[in-house]
Write a protein that holds these residues in place. Structure first.
Motif, short mmCIF file in Angstrom:
data_model
loop_
_atom_site.label_atom_id
_atom_site.label_comp_id
_atom_site.label_asym_id
_atom_site.label_seq_id
_atom_site.Cartn_x
_atom_site.Cartn_y
_atom_site.Cartn_z
N ARG A 49 -4.34 -0.32 -9.86
CA ARG A 49 -3.58 -1.37 -9.15
C ARG A 49 -3.82 -1.28 -7.65
NH1 ARG A 49 2.29 -0.21 -9.89
NH2 ARG A 49 2.06 0.95 -7.94
N HIS A 50 -3.82 -0.06 -7.14
CA HIS A 50 -3.98 0.19 -5.71
C HIS A 50 -5.33 -0.32 -5.21
CE1 HIS A 50 -3.38 2.07 -1.87
NE2 HIS A 50 -4.41 2.88 -2.02
N LEU A 51 -6.39 -0.07 -5.99
CA LEU A 51 -7.72 -0.43 -5.54
C LEU A 51 -8.05 -1.91 -5.74
CD1 LEU A 51 -9.85 2.69 -6.52
CD2 LEU A 51 -8.65 2.18 -4.41
N THR A 52 -7.18 -2.64 -6.41
CA THR A 52 -7.38 -4.09 -6.52
C THR A 52 -6.52 -4.86 -5.52
OG1 THR A 52 -5.71 -4.26 -8.30
CG2 THR A 52 -8.02 -3.97 -8.97
N ARG A 53 -5.76 -4.15 -4.71
CA ARG A 53 -4.91 -4.81 -3.71
C ARG A 53 -5.74 -5.68 -2.77
NH1 ARG A 53 0.39 -5.05 -4.78
NH2 ARG A 53 1.24 -3.04 -5.42
N LEU A 54 -6.98 -5.27 -2.54
CA LEU A 54 -7.80 -5.93 -1.54
C LEU A 54 -8.44 -7.22 -2.06
CD1 LEU A 54 -8.44 -5.19 1.38
CD2 LEU A 54 -10.53 -4.08 0.59
N ASP A 55 -8.34 -7.47 -3.35
CA ASP A 55 -9.02 -8.64 -3.94
C ASP A 55 -8.62 -9.95 -3.25
OD1 ASP A 55 -10.25 -6.96 -5.67
OD2 ASP A 55 -9.12 -7.56 -7.45
N ALA A 56 -7.32 -10.15 -3.09
CA ALA A 56 -6.84 -11.41 -2.49
C ALA A 56 -7.31 -11.54 -1.04
CB ALA A 56 -5.32 -11.48 -2.57
N VAL B 267 0.84 -1.20 0.00
CA VAL B 267 0.00 0.00 0.00
C VAL B 267 0.87 1.25 0.00
CG1 VAL B 267 -1.63 1.38 1.38
CG2 VAL B 267 -2.01 -1.08 1.07
N LEU B 268 1.90 1.26 0.84
CA LEU B 268 2.80 2.41 0.90
C LEU B 268 3.52 2.60 -0.43
CD1 LEU B 268 4.14 4.69 2.43
CD2 LEU B 268 5.75 3.03 3.41
N ALA B 269 3.94 1.51 -1.06
CA ALA B 269 4.61 1.61 -2.36
C ALA B 269 3.67 2.19 -3.42
CB ALA B 269 5.10 0.23 -2.80
N ASP B 270 2.40 1.80 -3.38
CA ASP B 270 1.42 2.37 -4.30
C ASP B 270 1.28 3.87 -4.07
OD1 ASP B 270 0.87 -0.04 -5.49
OD2 ASP B 270 -1.00 -0.39 -4.40
N HIS B 271 1.21 4.27 -2.82
CA HIS B 271 1.08 5.69 -2.50
C HIS B 271 2.31 6.46 -3.00
CE1 HIS B 271 -1.93 4.99 1.07
NE2 HIS B 271 -2.48 4.81 -0.11
N ARG B 272 3.48 5.87 -2.80
CA ARG B 272 4.72 6.49 -3.27
C ARG B 272 4.71 6.67 -4.78
NH1 ARG B 272 8.10 9.73 -1.53
NH2 ARG B 272 7.28 10.69 -3.41
N ASP C 222 4.54 10.20 -7.07
CA ASP C 222 5.54 10.48 -8.10
C ASP C 222 4.88 10.75 -9.45
OD1 ASP C 222 7.53 10.15 -6.25
OD2 ASP C 222 8.04 8.10 -6.86
N CYS C 223 3.85 9.96 -9.79
CA CYS C 223 3.15 10.14 -11.07
C CYS C 223 2.45 11.49 -11.13
CB CYS C 223 2.13 9.02 -11.28
SG CYS C 223 2.85 7.39 -11.54
N ILE C 224 1.78 11.85 -10.04
CA ILE C 224 1.09 13.14 -10.01
C ILE C 224 2.11 14.27 -10.08
CG2 ILE C 224 -0.32 14.68 -8.59
CD1 ILE C 224 -1.77 12.22 -7.53
N GLY C 225 3.22 14.12 -9.33
CA GLY C 225 4.24 15.16 -9.32
C GLY C 225 4.85 15.40 -10.68
N SER C 226 4.96 14.34 -11.49
CA SER C 226 5.54 14.48 -12.84
C SER C 226 4.47 14.74 -13.90
CB SER C 226 6.32 13.21 -13.20
OG SER C 226 5.45 12.09 -13.27
N GLY C 227 3.19 14.72 -13.48
CA GLY C 227 2.11 14.98 -14.43
C GLY C 227 1.84 13.83 -15.37
N ASP C 228 2.25 12.62 -15.01
CA ASP C 228 2.06 11.45 -15.87
C ASP C 228 0.69 10.82 -15.57
OD1 ASP C 228 2.13 9.02 -17.25
OD2 ASP C 228 4.29 8.79 -16.96
N LEU C 229 -0.33 11.27 -16.29
CA LEU C 229 -1.69 10.84 -16.02
C LEU C 229 -1.90 9.36 -16.28
CD1 LEU C 229 -4.61 11.38 -15.25
CD2 LEU C 229 -5.02 12.21 -17.58
N ASP C 230 -1.36 8.85 -17.37
CA ASP C 230 -1.56 7.43 -17.70
C ASP C 230 -1.03 6.53 -16.59
OD1 ASP C 230 -2.81 7.99 -20.07
OD2 ASP C 230 -1.00 7.78 -21.29
N LYS C 231 0.19 6.82 -16.11
CA LYS C 231 0.77 6.00 -15.05
C LYS C 231 0.03 6.20 -13.72
CE LYS C 231 5.50 5.34 -16.71
NZ LYS C 231 6.94 5.55 -16.43
N ALA C 232 -0.44 7.42 -13.50
CA ALA C 232 -1.20 7.69 -12.27
C ALA C 232 -2.49 6.88 -12.25
CB ALA C 232 -1.51 9.18 -12.15
N ARG C 233 -3.18 6.83 -13.37
CA ARG C 233 -4.42 6.06 -13.44
C ARG C 233 -4.15 4.56 -13.32
NH1 ARG C 233 -7.85 9.41 -18.11
NH2 ARG C 233 -9.03 10.69 -16.61
N HIS C 234 -3.06 4.11 -13.91
CA HIS C 234 -2.69 2.70 -13.77
C HIS C 234 -2.41 2.36 -12.31
CE1 HIS C 234 -0.82 -1.18 -14.60
NE2 HIS C 234 0.20 -0.80 -13.85
#
Length: 229
Positions: A208-215, A183-188, A192-204
């Motif tokens: 990924r972050h919201l599917t962590r709970l599936d397992a 979870v912390l790695a996802d937040h990190r 970084d994605c928002i800070g660099s303005g990389d929308l595609d990576k931010a959305r990805h």
């Protein structure tokens, strides 16, 4: 001539109902009180040293948040997990956060990034200390900050409402150290994605972050089917 003073902020008066609600909410979300547990107004009132009226009001608030199942003439129960409600809450949250991330990438500043970095540092410290309730609270703050700093503060109300429906499952997941680290790695990565303005990576990253709970959901559903409705 005396100097004019700034008007004081109005104080929000806390009530006994607020105290009972917060204590019960913490017990339910932290799974100190498990799904299916029966609660009575009189017993809770005796435990907290209050009358039944504030307990009844606290029960109503928790019922509105789908944490308690209140049925007339029957015992109040801690509500079990609902796969349908969980799926709906996660769908709504994903839709909102994807749009918030777009706004953030378009309007982010160095000042905003510094604020988010401070939160991330506190998350790391809480994780290293093994303080999962604190880590969980900082997780909330992280997502709230992104909404507020991107100019969409009210969006967090929707995010918060959705998060509350899966809070208990989140706490079960965070009990595993590797889950908190992920979870912390996802937040990190998201910061970084928002800070660099990389929308595609931010959305990805959000997806990924919201599917962590599936397992975790699948595991709990298999090992504790009685926790589910």
């Amino acid at each position: 001539m005396s100097q004019m003073q700034e008007p004081l902020e109005p104080r929000v008066r806390r009530t006994t109902t607020d105290d009972v609600y917060e204590k019960l909410h913490e017990e339910i979300v932290s799974l100190k009180v498990l799904p299916g547990t029966k609660l009575s107004e009189s017993e809770v009132g005796r435990r907290f040293g209050v009358s039944r009226q504030p307990v009844r009001k606290a029960f109503t608030r928790l019922g509105n948040e789908e944490l308690l199942l209140i049925r007339p003439q029957k015992a109040t129960q801690v509500r079990g997990f609902s796969m349908e409600r969980i799926a709906h809450a996660r769908f709504v949250r994903l839709s909102v956060e994807l749009e918030v991330v777009r706004c953030a990438c378009e309007s982010w500043s160095r000042e905003n990034q510094a604020i988010l970095e401070e939160n991330l540092n506190r998350q790391r410290q809480a994780k290293e200390a093994g303080d999962m309730p604190r880590f969980h609270a900082l997780d909330y703050e992280f997502h709230r900050l992104i909404c507020e700093l991107s100019g969409k503060p009210l969006a967090f109300e929707a995010v918060q409402g959705c998060k509350q429906k899966v809070d208990r499952l989140c706490m079960l997941g965070l009990a595993r150290d590797q889950e908190a680290a992920a979870v912390l790695a996802d937040h990190r990565d998201l910061a970084d994605c928002i800070g660099s303005g990389d929308l595609d990576k931010a959305r990805h990253t959000i997806r990924r972050h919201l599917t962590r709970l599936d397992a975790t959901i699948e595991l709990i559903h298999e090992t504790h089917p009685d926790y589910f409705e």
